[in-house]
Design an enzyme around this catalytic site. Structure first.
Site, short mmCIF file in Angstrom:
data_model
loop_
_atom_site.label_atom_id
_atom_site.label_comp_id
_atom_site.label_asym_id
_atom_site.label_seq_id
_atom_site.Cartn_x
_atom_site.Cartn_y
_atom_site.Cartn_z
N ASP A 72 -7.70 -2.76 14.15
CA ASP A 72 -8.87 -2.96 13.75
C ASP A 72 -9.14 -4.07 12.82
O ASP A 72 -10.07 -4.34 12.13
CB ASP A 72 -9.64 -1.76 13.36
N HIS A 123 -7.49 -4.65 10.03
CA HIS A 123 -7.30 -4.39 8.75
C HIS A 123 -6.11 -4.98 8.24
O HIS A 123 -5.22 -5.39 9.03
CB HIS A 123 -7.42 -2.67 8.22
N ASP A 171 0.69 -1.21 -0.08
CA ASP A 171 0.11 0.02 -0.06
C ASP A 171 0.86 1.04 0.02
O ASP A 171 2.13 1.24 0.14
CB ASP A 171 -0.90 -0.02 1.27
N GLU A 212 -9.92 -1.62 5.27
CA GLU A 212 -10.47 -1.15 6.57
C GLU A 212 -11.59 -2.08 6.71
O GLU A 212 -12.06 -2.67 5.88
CB GLU A 212 -10.75 0.23 6.70
C1 GLP Z 1 -0.82 0.23 8.61
C2 GLP Z 1 -0.41 -0.24 7.28
C3 GLP Z 1 -0.71 -2.07 7.28
C4 GLP Z 1 0.15 -2.43 8.40
C5 GLP Z 1 -0.75 -2.02 9.51
C6 GLP Z 1 -0.02 -2.47 10.95
O1 GLP Z 1 -1.71 1.12 8.64
N1 GLP Z 1 -1.17 0.23 6.08
O2 GLP Z 1 -0.02 -2.43 5.85
O3 GLP Z 1 0.17 -3.77 8.33
O4 GLP Z 1 -1.22 -0.73 9.56
O5 GLP Z 1 0.83 -1.53 11.29
P1 GLP Z 1 1.93 -1.64 12.34
O6 GLP Z 1 2.90 -2.94 11.88
O7 GLP Z 1 2.76 -0.58 12.57
O8 GLP Z 1 1.11 -2.15 13.75
#
Ligand code: GLP
Length: 268
Positions: free
Chosen positions: A141, A143, A72, A148
């Site tokens: 959440d 995702h 992303d 989302e």
């Molecule tokens: C972000 C990214 C995701 C990631 C997730 C968890 O918003 N878009 O690709 O896996 O949230 O992030 P983190 O590993 O910092 O908890």
């Protein structure tokens, strides 16, 4: 779905890096037959990236014939913004390994035609024969990538509006100011991830415990998009102890017992 429960982030990183290195080396990638790797951003993969860099430097793994597709990218911030996922990936991984720049694919959140950008990304993945392993993380959440809650569980690469929880969570990278966090992003779809031949997801920290419980013990549900991974034939969640704190005791026991018995390292 296989759930591995490791002691902490370092153990997750060692296991995940070892697993990827073995898979890639067994595949024996060449220029004509590259290995296609999907990659995430976020804090979850950082320790694994560090370990991959270390192992690349000592010659255990080469990225010369690996094609990467990132999950992303934010819409509306320049690629060289310190918090863009372009910057993140170069800083945390690509600048330190032997990957040719032409092998790196990251969605362009500033493309003049964002819809076309998404379609072309999917086409390019197909052109390389699909993704061999998609490494990922999940949000608090539930995702996955930026899909989302409420996202279609068969979605393809598309534009997504970020929900408040994600903006709030990601504001830690934007001077704790939610107003600086872009409100939309381009992301591979849940369907794009599901098409990968294998999916490996890193889950760490107590803040992920509720999501992990829903993803593993709950029903497949679009309000917890990563729960769709239950339908994937070869998915491994690599978790630390704190992220499993909301599991039922029998869930922890079940997955730990399987690991004691499993000897071939293959997903159940
Ligand atoms: C972000 C990214 C995701 C990631 C997730 C968890 O918003 N878009 O690709 O896996 O949230 O992030 P983190 O590993 O910092 O908890």
């Amino acid at each position: 779905m296989r759930v591995l429960i490791k002691q902490d982030e370092n153990k997750i990183a060692q296991w995940t890096a070892n697993y990827l290195i073995k898979k890639i080396n067994d595949f024996n990638p060449t220029i004509k037959k590259p290995f296609v790797l999907g990659l995430p951003t976020g804090s979850s993969p950082i320790a694994t990236y560090k370990e991959l860099i270390r192992r690349n430097k000592i010659g255990d793994i080469s990225f010369k014939h690996i094609i990467t597709f990132n999950m992303d990218e934010y819409i509306g911030i320049p690629e060289n913004h310190p918090q863009s996922y372009h910057s993140f990936m170069y800083e945390k991984l690509f600048n330190h390994i032997d990957i040719p720049s032409e092998n790196i694919n990251i969605l362009k959140g500033n493309a003049s035609n964002l819809e076309k950008e998404c379609i072309e990304y999917e086409k390019k993945i197909l052109k390389y024969g699909g993704i061999d392993i998609f490494l990922g993380g999940i949000g608090m959440d539930g995702h996955i990538a930026f899909n989302e809650p409420g996202s279609s569980l068969t979605s393809r690469t598309s534009i997504k509006i970020l929900c408040y929880d994600t903006i709030q969570a990601n504001s830690r990278f934007f001077e704790n100011d939610a107003h600086q966090v872009p409100s939309a992003a381009l992301t591979v779809g849940v369907g794009t991830i599901m098409d990968a031949r294998e999916v490996l997801v890193i889950v760490s920290g107590y803040k992920k415990a509720r999501a992990l419980k829903e993803v593993v013990e709950g029903a497949v549900n679009h309000m917890w998009p990563a729960s769709m991974l239950q339908m994937h034939p070869k998915c491994i969640l690599v978790c630390d102890e704190p992220s499993t704190l909301e599991f039922q005791v029998k869930t922890v026991k079940y997955f730990k017992d399987i690991e004691r018995i499993s000897t071939d390292g293959s997903p159940q």
